[in-house]
Structure formats: C-alpha cells, structure tokens
Design a protein around this motif. Structure first.
Motif, PDB file in Angstrom:
ATOM      1  N   VAL A   1       0.839  -1.193   0.000  1.00 49.32           N
ATOM      2  CA  VAL A   1       0.000   0.000   0.000  1.00 49.32           C
ATOM      3  C   VAL A   1       0.883   1.254   0.000  1.00 49.32           C
ATOM      4  N   THR A   2       0.443   2.275  -0.733  1.00 42.98           N
ATOM      5  CA  THR A   2       1.131   3.566  -0.736  1.00 42.98           C
ATOM      6  C   THR A   2       0.452   4.476   0.271  1.00 42.98           C
ATOM      7  N   THR A   3       1.235   5.075   1.161  1.00 44.34           N
ATOM      8  CA  THR A   3       0.692   5.921   2.213  1.00 44.34           C
ATOM      9  C   THR A   3       0.843   7.383   1.809  1.00 44.34           C
ATOM     10  N   ALA A   4      -0.297   8.066   1.607  1.00 50.91           N
ATOM     11  CA  ALA A   4      -0.315   9.470   1.196  1.00 50.91           C
ATOM     12  C   ALA A   4      -0.619  10.321   2.433  1.00 50.91           C
ATOM     13  N   ILE A   5       0.377  11.042   2.912  1.00 52.78           N
ATOM     14  CA  ILE A   5       0.310  11.720   4.204  1.00 52.78           C
ATOM     15  C   ILE A   5       0.170  13.225   4.016  1.00 52.78           C
ATOM     16  N   MET A   6      -0.797  13.804   4.716  1.00 56.88           N
ATOM     17  CA  MET A   6      -1.043  15.235   4.632  1.00 56.88           C
ATOM     18  C   MET A   6      -0.052  15.981   5.528  1.00 56.88           C
ATOM     19  N   PRO A   7       0.513  17.082   5.033  1.00 52.51           N
ATOM     20  CA  PRO A   7       1.549  17.783   5.815  1.00 52.51           C
ATOM     21  C   PRO A   7       1.010  18.537   7.017  1.00 52.51           C
ATOM     22  N   ASP A   8      -0.276  18.892   7.006  1.00 56.13           N
ATOM     23  CA  ASP A   8      -0.823  19.701   8.092  1.00 56.13           C
ATOM     24  C   ASP A   8      -1.613  18.866   9.086  1.00 56.13           C
ATOM     25  N   THR A   9      -1.133  17.640   9.336  1.00 54.75           N
ATOM     26  CA  THR A   9      -1.758  16.757  10.321  1.00 54.75           C
ATOM     27  C   THR A   9      -0.823  16.592  11.515  1.00 54.75           C
ATOM     28  N   PRO A  10      -1.381  16.297  12.699  1.00 52.98           N
ATOM     29  CA  PRO A  10      -0.545  16.262  13.908  1.00 52.98           C
ATOM     30  C   PRO A  10       0.494  15.153  13.943  1.00 52.98           C
ATOM     31  N   HIS A  11       0.287  14.086  13.169  1.00 56.72           N
ATOM     32  CA  HIS A  11       1.209  12.948  13.236  1.00 56.72           C
ATOM     33  C   HIS A  11       1.905  12.688  11.892  1.00 56.72           C
ATOM     34  N   ALA A  12       1.990  13.711  11.053  1.00 54.24           N
ATOM     35  CA  ALA A  12       2.539  13.530   9.704  1.00 54.24           C
ATOM     36  C   ALA A  12       3.941  12.936   9.734  1.00 54.24           C
ATOM     37  N   ALA A  13       4.849  13.553  10.476  1.00 54.41           N
ATOM     38  CA  ALA A  13       6.236  13.092  10.483  1.00 54.41           C
ATOM     39  C   ALA A  13       6.370  11.731  11.154  1.00 54.41           C
ATOM     40  N   GLU A  14       5.676  11.555  12.274  1.00 53.79           N
ATOM     41  CA  GLU A  14       5.767  10.286  13.005  1.00 53.79           C
ATOM     42  C   GLU A  14       5.228   9.127  12.169  1.00 53.79           C
ATOM     43  N   PHE A  15       4.082   9.346  11.533  1.00 54.58           N
ATOM     44  CA  PHE A  15       3.516   8.257  10.740  1.00 54.58           C
ATOM     45  C   PHE A  15       4.357   7.987   9.498  1.00 54.58           C
ATOM     46  N   ALA A  16       4.936   9.027   8.904  1.00 54.98           N
ATOM     47  CA  ALA A  16       5.821   8.822   7.754  1.00 54.98           C
ATOM     48  C   ALA A  16       7.008   7.948   8.137  1.00 54.98           C
ATOM     49  N   ARG A  17       7.542   8.189   9.317  1.00 58.60           N
ATOM     50  CA  ARG A  17       8.667   7.359   9.777  1.00 58.60           C
ATOM     51  C   ARG A  17       8.217   5.912   9.993  1.00 58.60           C
TER      52      ARG A  17
ATOM     53  N   LYS B   1       6.642   0.585   3.540  1.00 59.23           N
ATOM     54  CA  LYS B   1       5.622   1.147   2.664  1.00 59.23           C
ATOM     55  C   LYS B   1       6.152   2.411   1.980  1.00 59.23           C
ATOM     56  N   ILE B   2       5.703   2.654   0.759  1.00 66.50           N
ATOM     57  CA  ILE B   2       6.083   3.870   0.041  1.00 66.50           C
ATOM     58  C   ILE B   2       5.291   5.043   0.615  1.00 66.50           C
ATOM     59  N   VAL B   3       6.004   6.127   0.888  1.00 67.78           N
ATOM     60  CA  VAL B   3       5.396   7.335   1.436  1.00 67.78           C
ATOM     61  C   VAL B   3       5.340   8.394   0.342  1.00 67.78           C
ATOM     62  N   ILE B   4       4.174   9.034   0.194  1.00 59.81           N
ATOM     63  CA  ILE B   4       4.070  10.174  -0.704  1.00 59.81           C
ATOM     64  C   ILE B   4       3.420  11.341   0.034  1.00 59.81           C
ATOM     65  N   LEU B   5       3.721  12.528  -0.428  1.00 61.39           N
ATOM     66  CA  LEU B   5       3.139  13.749   0.118  1.00 61.39           C
ATOM     67  C   LEU B   5       1.756  13.959  -0.488  1.00 61.39           C
ATOM     68  N   HIS B   6       0.760  14.062   0.384  1.00 62.89           N
ATOM     69  CA  HIS B   6      -0.621  14.322  -0.059  1.00 62.89           C
ATOM     70  C   HIS B   6      -0.818  15.835   0.006  1.00 62.89           C
ATOM     71  N   MET B   7      -0.493  16.507  -1.096  1.00 63.52           N
ATOM     72  CA  MET B   7      -0.354  17.964  -1.112  1.00 63.52           C
ATOM     73  C   MET B   7      -1.699  18.667  -1.227  1.00 63.52           C
ATOM     74  N   PRO B   8      -2.052  19.497  -0.245  1.00 66.39           N
ATOM     75  CA  PRO B   8      -3.333  20.228  -0.325  1.00 66.39           C
ATOM     76  C   PRO B   8      -3.327  21.237  -1.468  1.00 66.39           C
ATOM     77  N   MET B   9      -4.398  21.215  -2.243  1.00 64.84           N
ATOM     78  CA  MET B   9      -4.563  22.151  -3.353  1.00 64.84           C
ATOM     79  C   MET B   9      -6.010  22.642  -3.384  1.00 64.84           C
ATOM     80  N   ASP B  10      -6.168  23.862  -3.832  1.00 62.51           N
ATOM     81  CA  ASP B  10      -7.472  24.510  -3.894  1.00 62.51           C
ATOM     82  C   ASP B  10      -8.525  23.572  -4.503  1.00 62.51           C
ATOM     83  N   PRO B  11      -9.648  23.360  -3.833  1.00 62.22           N
ATOM     84  CA  PRO B  11     -10.241  24.152  -2.756  1.00 62.22           C
ATOM     85  C   PRO B  11      -9.825  23.781  -1.340  1.00 62.22           C
ATOM     86  N   ALA B  12      -8.797  22.942  -1.144  1.00 58.69           N
ATOM     87  CA  ALA B  12      -8.304  22.665   0.199  1.00 58.69           C
ATOM     88  C   ALA B  12      -7.750  23.960   0.798  1.00 58.69           C
ATOM     89  N   THR B  13      -7.764  24.025   2.108  1.00 61.23           N
ATOM     90  CA  THR B  13      -7.267  25.200   2.811  1.00 61.23           C
ATOM     91  C   THR B  13      -6.129  24.812   3.741  1.00 61.23           C
TER      92      THR B  13
END
Length: 260
Positions: free
Chosen positions: A57-73, A80-92
């Motif tokens: 499974v590929t894990t897409a992690i949001m940068p503005d979440t409280p456990h982003a770095a810990e869960f990525a590690r 598992k492959i880690v990717i950045l789940h990048m917020p884009m408009d209309p995300a805030t």
C-alpha cells in the motif's frame, strides 16, 4: 491401396496431434493493481491499520496533520512507500496551493510540506480541482518534482486536470488514478467499487485505486485484500505501476497514450 490409405490416415493424425488447436485459449492477461490510501497522519491508531495491509500500500500523508512526520517514519520503517498528499485549492491551510498565489509562494509551501513529511518518494494532490487545471503552476510543479527526483500521481479530482499531461510532456515519472473506492461511505458501495477496480484491471491490464482511512473502507480492505491473489490479481507498488504504464495515459484519460 488399403495399406497406403492407413499410412495417409496415420500421417494426418500425427500432424493433428502436433498442431495447436485452432481455438486454443490465450494465456491469461496480467491484471495489476495498486492501492493508495489518502489523508493519513491524523490518527495514529487508525492509520496503523493501513500499515497492516498484506501488500505494498502507498501511504499518502497530509503535511498539516498532527502525526505527519511520526507516521511517515513508521510507514517507511514498515517498508511502505510514502508520498506527500499535497493540499490544493479548494483545500485550505498553511500548505495549500491556490491559483492566485505567485510561484514563489507555491515553492515555499511545497518545500515546507516536504519537510513536514519525511521519506517521500512522490506526491499526489489532495482535492485540487481548481489548482490542477492551472497549466503554468502544474508545469512548474512537474519540473520541480523532476529536480527533486519525485514522481507524481494525479488524483484526477477534476475532469479539467492538466497535471498528468504536464508531467508527460517532460517525461516525469507519473500515473493517474482510475477508481476512487469510497466516495460513498458504506461497506456495500466500497465493495462494489473494489469489484469495479478488479474488473478494470482484468480488462485494461492495470488499475490505480485511491481510498481513505474511513472505518468502512478499512473494514472492506482488511477483508478483501487477502483474496486478490486467488482472484488472479497482482498487487504491485506504485513505482512498479508507473513502470507498467510507462507514463502512458489510459483510454479514460487520453488518446493513444497521450493525456488530454
């Protein structure tokens, strides 16, 4: 005469025995599947269920979440492959891309997002229906990802997306989503979408699925993923899928392999 007739008949039978039947079944077509789970980093006990899935499974992690770095590690340690789940408009939020932002600000937010999520191999868009339709910004993003040696997954949250097309123009490793599993959050609907994805893999050779860590999605995937192999489905990681598709658009996303 009878002797030569028998010889002729034996020759015919011998030839028939060595000839392939005219209606011999073809070898079964390969059916590849890859799975991405979005919106990770918000809830560690919940997200750790994703790490227990019996495949790549590929894990897409949001940068503005409280456990982003810990869960990525944790995901990286679990293989598992880690990717950045990048917020884009209309995300805030502080990392989100919006069409009215200058490239300098987009670059600043992207850099900050990568720092918030370590061990990333690539990126996909969170929401982004307005942002992925911006040719200039998407062209810049693909060039930046190429310099960073990252791949791109177009979540295709809009029919107007140009993201995959811009990636293809410069030869950036990329792939596009085919099936969302859980737009409807019931186990029956998610199971139906998973079956749709499996049928797509069989008919087109491959399928890229995206789901979310909803309780219903996790329950269906925990039950169904172990059965994929018995169904003749080869579950591969996202990097392998990029290789399988060779940066070519599927029929639903373009024509003659070119994204539209």
């Amino acid at each position: 005469m009878r002797f030569w007739s028998v010889i002729a008949l034996l020759c015919c039978l011998s030839g028939a025995a060595h000839a392939a039947p005219a209606n011999a079944p073809e070898a079964p077509r390969k059916a590849y599947l890859t799975l991405i789970i979005d919106d990770l980093g918000q809830n560690l006990p919940r997200d750790r269920r994703v790490l227990a899935f019996p495949g790549p499974v590929t894990t897409a992690i949001m940068p503005d979440t409280p456990h982003a770095a810990e869960f990525a590690r944790e995901a990286h340690k679990a293989g598992k492959i880690v990717i950045l789940h990048m917020p884009m408009d209309p995300a805030t939020g502080p990392f989100a891309w919006h069409p009215d932002l200058p490239l300098e600000e987009l670059a600043k937010r992207l850099d900050a997002a990568f720092k918030a999520v370590p061990y990333t191999s690539g990126i996909n868009n969170h929401e982004g229906s307005r942002m992925t339709a911006q040719p200039q910004a998407m062209a810049w993003l693909m060039g930046e990802l190429q310099q960073r040696h990252k791949f791109f997954v177009d979540s295709r949250t809009s029919a107007k997306t140009v993201a995959a097309a811009e990636a293809q123009k410069i030869g950036l490793a990329s792939v596009s989503r085919d099936v969302f599993l859980d737009n409807v959050r019931t186990e029956d609907a998610i199971t139906q979408q998973l079956n749709t994805a499996i049928k797509h893999a069989r008919s087109h050779g491959s399928v890229v699925m995206i789901g979310h860590p909803y309780p219903q999605t996790l329950a269906v995937l925990e039950r169904e993923l172990p059965t994929l192999k018995a169904q003749g489905i080869d579950w591969i990681d996202i990097k392998q899928m990029i290789g399988v598709r060779s940066n070519q658009a599927m029929d639903a996303h373009g024509k003659n392999g070119v994204y539209r």
